[in-house]
Design a protein around this motif. Sequence first.
Motif, mmCIF file in Angstrom:
data_model
loop_
_atom_site.group_PDB
_atom_site.id
_atom_site.type_symbol
_atom_site.label_atom_id
_atom_site.label_comp_id
_atom_site.label_asym_id
_atom_site.label_seq_id
_atom_site.Cartn_x
_atom_site.Cartn_y
_atom_site.Cartn_z
ATOM 1 N N ALA A 31 0.753 -1.055 -0.020
ATOM 2 C CA ALA A 31 -0.065 -0.049 0.017
ATOM 3 C C ALA A 31 0.862 1.199 0.181
ATOM 4 O O ALA A 31 2.033 1.045 0.543
ATOM 5 C CB ALA A 31 -1.044 -0.115 1.310
ATOM 6 N N PRO A 32 0.447 2.431 -0.590
ATOM 7 C CA PRO A 32 1.095 3.802 -0.646
ATOM 8 C C PRO A 32 1.803 4.010 0.828
ATOM 9 O O PRO A 32 2.531 4.464 1.053
ATOM 10 C CB PRO A 32 0.065 4.613 -1.241
ATOM 11 N N SER A 33 0.958 3.547 1.663
ATOM 12 C CA SER A 33 0.944 4.143 3.153
ATOM 13 C C SER A 33 2.274 3.213 3.824
ATOM 14 O O SER A 33 2.530 3.272 4.969
ATOM 15 C CB SER A 33 -0.225 4.237 3.841
ATOM 16 N N ASP A 34 2.617 2.228 3.180
ATOM 17 C CA ASP A 34 3.682 1.380 3.843
ATOM 18 C C ASP A 34 5.134 2.091 4.256
ATOM 19 O O ASP A 34 5.703 1.449 4.938
ATOM 20 C CB ASP A 34 3.624 0.063 2.959
ATOM 21 N N SER A 35 5.267 3.179 3.878
ATOM 22 C CA SER A 35 6.484 3.850 3.852
ATOM 23 C C SER A 35 6.484 4.385 5.422
ATOM 24 O O SER A 35 7.467 4.635 5.913
ATOM 25 C CB SER A 35 6.490 5.154 2.967
ATOM 26 N N VAL A 36 5.226 4.402 6.203
ATOM 27 C CA VAL A 36 5.445 4.682 7.763
ATOM 28 C C VAL A 36 5.985 3.528 8.668
ATOM 29 O O VAL A 36 6.355 3.771 9.549
ATOM 30 C CB VAL A 36 3.734 4.741 8.137
ATOM 31 N N VAL A 45 -2.934 4.057 12.052
ATOM 32 C CA VAL A 45 -3.928 3.408 11.575
ATOM 33 C C VAL A 45 -4.268 4.356 10.288
ATOM 34 O O VAL A 45 -4.512 5.621 10.318
ATOM 35 C CB VAL A 45 -5.127 3.339 12.278
ATOM 36 N N VAL A 46 -4.545 3.662 9.245
ATOM 37 C CA VAL A 46 -4.808 4.442 7.854
ATOM 38 C C VAL A 46 -6.287 4.102 7.694
ATOM 39 O O VAL A 46 -6.776 2.782 7.778
ATOM 40 C CB VAL A 46 -4.144 3.893 6.779
ATOM 41 N N ASN A 47 -7.082 5.070 7.260
ATOM 42 C CA ASN A 47 -8.662 4.780 7.133
ATOM 43 C C ASN A 47 -9.440 4.137 8.278
ATOM 44 O O ASN A 47 -9.968 3.087 8.132
ATOM 45 C CB ASN A 47 -8.708 3.583 5.645
ATOM 46 N N ASP A 48 -9.010 4.850 9.108
ATOM 47 C CA ASP A 48 -9.685 4.353 10.536
ATOM 48 C C ASP A 48 -11.020 4.207 10.551
ATOM 49 O O ASP A 48 -11.617 5.336 10.248
ATOM 50 C CB ASP A 48 -9.261 5.433 11.595
ATOM 51 N N GLN A 49 -11.504 3.141 10.982
ATOM 52 C CA GLN A 49 -13.053 2.832 10.730
ATOM 53 C C GLN A 49 -13.664 2.781 12.245
ATOM 54 O O GLN A 49 -14.776 2.090 12.596
ATOM 55 C CB GLN A 49 -13.294 1.544 10.192
ATOM 56 N N LYS A 196 1.591 -5.285 9.650
ATOM 57 C CA LYS A 196 0.263 -4.553 9.302
ATOM 58 C C LYS A 196 -1.052 -5.681 9.435
ATOM 59 O O LYS A 196 -0.808 -6.700 8.858
ATOM 60 C CB LYS A 196 0.354 -3.962 8.099
ATOM 61 N N ILE A 197 -2.051 -4.804 9.844
ATOM 62 C CA ILE A 197 -3.336 -5.692 9.603
ATOM 63 C C ILE A 197 -4.161 -5.094 8.643
ATOM 64 O O ILE A 197 -4.579 -3.896 8.769
ATOM 65 C CB ILE A 197 -4.088 -5.658 11.123
ATOM 66 N N ILE A 198 -4.936 -5.949 7.754
ATOM 67 C CA ILE A 198 -5.687 -5.352 6.664
ATOM 68 C C ILE A 198 -6.895 -5.771 7.077
ATOM 69 O O ILE A 198 -7.422 -7.000 7.334
ATOM 70 C CB ILE A 198 -5.362 -5.986 5.371
ATOM 71 N N PRO A 205 -9.819 -0.911 2.549
ATOM 72 C CA PRO A 205 -9.741 -1.550 3.802
ATOM 73 C C PRO A 205 -8.921 -0.539 5.042
ATOM 74 O O PRO A 205 -8.313 0.577 4.436
ATOM 75 C CB PRO A 205 -8.640 -2.527 3.607
ATOM 76 N N GLU A 206 -9.149 -0.784 6.105
ATOM 77 C CA GLU A 206 -8.456 -0.223 7.321
ATOM 78 C C GLU A 206 -7.400 -0.983 7.282
ATOM 79 O O GLU A 206 -7.198 -2.152 7.285
ATOM 80 C CB GLU A 206 -9.261 -0.397 8.597
ATOM 81 N N ILE A 207 -6.065 -0.104 7.295
ATOM 82 C CA ILE A 207 -4.703 -0.757 7.348
ATOM 83 C C ILE A 207 -4.013 -0.480 8.522
ATOM 84 O O ILE A 207 -3.922 0.986 9.254
ATOM 85 C CB ILE A 207 -3.864 -0.306 6.384
ATOM 86 N N ILE A 208 -3.748 -1.179 9.840
ATOM 87 C CA ILE A 208 -3.051 -1.043 11.016
ATOM 88 C C ILE A 208 -1.827 -1.423 10.944
ATOM 89 O O ILE A 208 -1.629 -2.656 10.778
ATOM 90 C CB ILE A 208 -3.989 -1.825 12.009
#
Length: 270
Positions: A31-36, A45-49, A196-198, A205-208
């Motif tokens: 995912a693009p956010s994997d750089s974190v 958390v990305v796209n926090d639900q 990471k948790i998808i 998806p929410e990505i943790i």
Amino acid sequence: MLYFRCVLCLCFTLFLLSSCSIRKEHALFNAPSDSVTDTIKQVYVVNDQGISDAYYKIKPNDQLAIRNVQNPEFGATGSTNLNGQSYAVTSSNGSGNNVLSYPVEMDGNINLPAIGKVEVSGLTRREAAFKIQDLYKKKLLKDPIIELTIVNLKVTLLGEFSKQGNFLLERDNVSLIDIIGEAGGITKNADPKTLKIIRGDRAHPEIIYVNLNDINSLASKKLILQNEDIIVLQQTKGTALSEKLQSFNNIIQPLLVAVNLAVLIFTVTR
């Protein structure tokens, strides 16, 4: 020949500098956010639900394994006679004790022996077990203790775990650490900062992201696992680079042998 060797050295240097992209080639579900993962301290958390319900609510198409622990004959394989009614019980819960698995129908009911349809949709495991227990106590059994398991709830572990695959969520509030322990821990090549948790909708998806190096990460309620979670753990940059170097060496080594042989032949025939 010197020029050729310089080119090889330059290629090798550039290869070493590309370790981040090398690891990404091996990673699953990028995912693009994997750089974190290189800077994360605890949990990000990305796209926090939001926080999911602590206790799973039964839904249509779930499979419920039910047995009465007070009566070994109730739920045992074979024919059991209750109130003159005989029925066969044939499925197993995977632990060696044979119990019957009942599907939750689209109307939210399960159809149980002797007591018929029972609405369980929207109930937690505990609530459904107590409801079924009371019905059997009123109609059939003396002091039953009903054990109920939702046998289709699972998470998937991929990457640098000692064991990969699907793991059942056999009780409520199963944590990330519980499942990692069940999987035998992480491998020596795992990078603890990259877990990471998808979760949730696969389209959005929410990505943790979790840094397993920091004990404070364990306090996050996001680490209570949910049905269909995908848990991914990457290898270290060093491991990815080592594997790539081995592959690179397998290609370059024959080429160097050929170059050295050509130089030797050239030298001898001058």
